[in-house]
Design a protein around this motif. Sequence first.
Motif, mmCIF file in Angstrom:
data_model
loop_
_atom_site.group_PDB
_atom_site.id
_atom_site.type_symbol
_atom_site.label_atom_id
_atom_site.label_comp_id
_atom_site.label_asym_id
_atom_site.label_seq_id
_atom_site.Cartn_x
_atom_site.Cartn_y
_atom_site.Cartn_z
ATOM 1 N N TRP A 1 41.394 37.897 40.201
ATOM 2 C CA TRP A 1 40.188 37.858 39.368
ATOM 3 C C TRP A 1 38.944 37.647 40.228
ATOM 4 C CZ3 TRP A 1 38.584 38.474 34.370
ATOM 5 C CH2 TRP A 1 37.378 37.884 34.013
ATOM 6 N N ASN B 1 37.791 40.730 42.273
ATOM 7 C CA ASN B 1 37.419 41.957 41.567
ATOM 8 C C ASN B 1 36.367 41.683 40.497
ATOM 9 O OD1 ASN B 1 39.555 44.260 42.359
ATOM 10 N ND2 ASN B 1 40.611 42.274 42.305
ATOM 11 N N PRO B 2 35.153 41.288 40.903
ATOM 12 C CA PRO B 2 34.122 40.957 39.919
ATOM 13 C C PRO B 2 33.713 42.145 39.060
ATOM 14 C CG PRO B 2 33.186 41.059 42.135
ATOM 15 C CD PRO B 2 34.666 41.108 42.285
ATOM 16 N N ASP B 3 33.876 43.354 39.590
ATOM 17 C CA ASP B 3 33.466 44.534 38.842
ATOM 18 C C ASP B 3 34.379 44.838 37.663
ATOM 19 O OD1 ASP B 3 35.341 45.019 40.950
ATOM 20 O OD2 ASP B 3 35.195 47.160 40.495
ATOM 21 N N ARG B 4 35.550 44.227 37.619
ATOM 22 C CA ARG B 4 36.502 44.525 36.547
ATOM 23 C C ARG B 4 36.476 43.470 35.432
ATOM 24 N NH1 ARG B 4 40.088 48.548 38.090
ATOM 25 N NH2 ARG B 4 40.207 48.972 40.340
ATOM 26 N N ARG B 5 35.655 42.466 35.591
ATOM 27 C CA ARG B 5 35.664 41.377 34.621
ATOM 28 C C ARG B 5 34.952 41.768 33.328
ATOM 29 N NH1 ARG B 5 33.367 36.875 38.831
ATOM 30 N NH2 ARG B 5 34.984 37.104 40.444
ATOM 31 N N THR B 6 35.486 41.285 32.212
ATOM 32 C CA THR B 6 34.839 41.424 30.907
ATOM 33 C C THR B 6 34.929 40.073 30.204
ATOM 34 O OG1 THR B 6 36.860 42.010 29.690
ATOM 35 C CG2 THR B 6 35.640 43.824 30.764
#
Length: 403
Positions: A263, A266-271
């Motif tokens: 997590w 991969n900050p770009d994949r967080r929601t």
Amino acid sequence: MRRRDDRAVRPVNAETLRERAREFLSKNDPSGMDRLDFLRARFDAGLAWVHFPEGLGGFGAARELQTVVEAELEAAGAPDNDPRRIGIGLGMAAPTILAFGTDEQKQRLLRPLWTGEEVWCQLFSEPGAGSDLAAAGTRAVREGDGWRVTGQKVWTSSAHTARWGILLARTDPDLPKHAGLSYFVLDMTDPGVEVRPLRQITGEAEFNEVFMTQAWVPDSNRLGEVGEGWRVAQTTLMNERIAIGGRPTPREGGMVGAVAGTWRANPDRRTPELHDRLVDLWVRAEALRLAGIRLRQQLAVGSPGPEGSAMKLTFARLAQELSGFEVELLAEDGLRYDDWTLRRPDLVDFNGREAGYRYLRAKGNSIEGGTSEVLRNIIAERVLGLPAEPRVDTKVPWKDLPR
């Protein structure tokens, strides 16, 4: 008159153990000793598992005081006994040997078990007797001063590296299934023992199937009385579930630590939705860790009971949810798993592998150490006190049961 050692009559508390650990280290410098020699000396000094009796690696102290010894040894840079590699011996075989072994068996088996010189495996499950372990059909037939064993075991971790196996075998097929079993220690190097790899969904062969054809077991390698195998096996199983689901871990250790690392990377994949789910999983993992500490404290004053089944059940479900969350977070990248090499690892490492491996390997958590379905029955009947499931085969001779 010879004076008694003052230490021998002092209560074994945290301070006395700390003193003994420091005294041991003053005479055994880990930086200048062979690793195995150091571990043997540590066992002989009673600092291996402090809750075991004197002469068997301990002092008869409270189990939780082991952390005092570990802290002193770790600070001195002392080697450990690689507990993950020998987990079956430490977590399952040793408590059973301590409870049911003869003095000679304890003296002969426990020291090399703890030092890791001799790896152990567990020969319980069979192709037709997994969840219903009491239906095991591997036969042990009396011959002179020993037994001839013939049968097949399956899902046997570490069989390819093991020196000894804890074996549940049927010694009397004319008795009901629970009554006709006996418990043995099998020499895995016997010519009648064949170990074959079982390739898993990960591509590895971490488990094995074991075939025994007239394998020889001396009667001196029997644990407990003839026909007492089911009772002895219960000690193994209760300790196994704690060893799998209740082992000590630091905060954010194990699977949740690996997923939290993914997590953060991969900050770009967080929601927001994924964030809320991860927080929920993290809190549940922390609750499980704290429950494990409490369970081990209870274990320090008694034998493990059915509560360990709840720990193992929760561990399996949470590991699968965490690994599934990680694959979902990584999307198509989470589906990549490139290492299909047939390897036979000594231990399972969730942290050093990719998300795809963790997802696939976690599927086995709900089978190994007792299936989740069986554990739910144990919790319902022995913890919650609910009515038992109808069982029509418990008084029928094993040889008359349909198979």
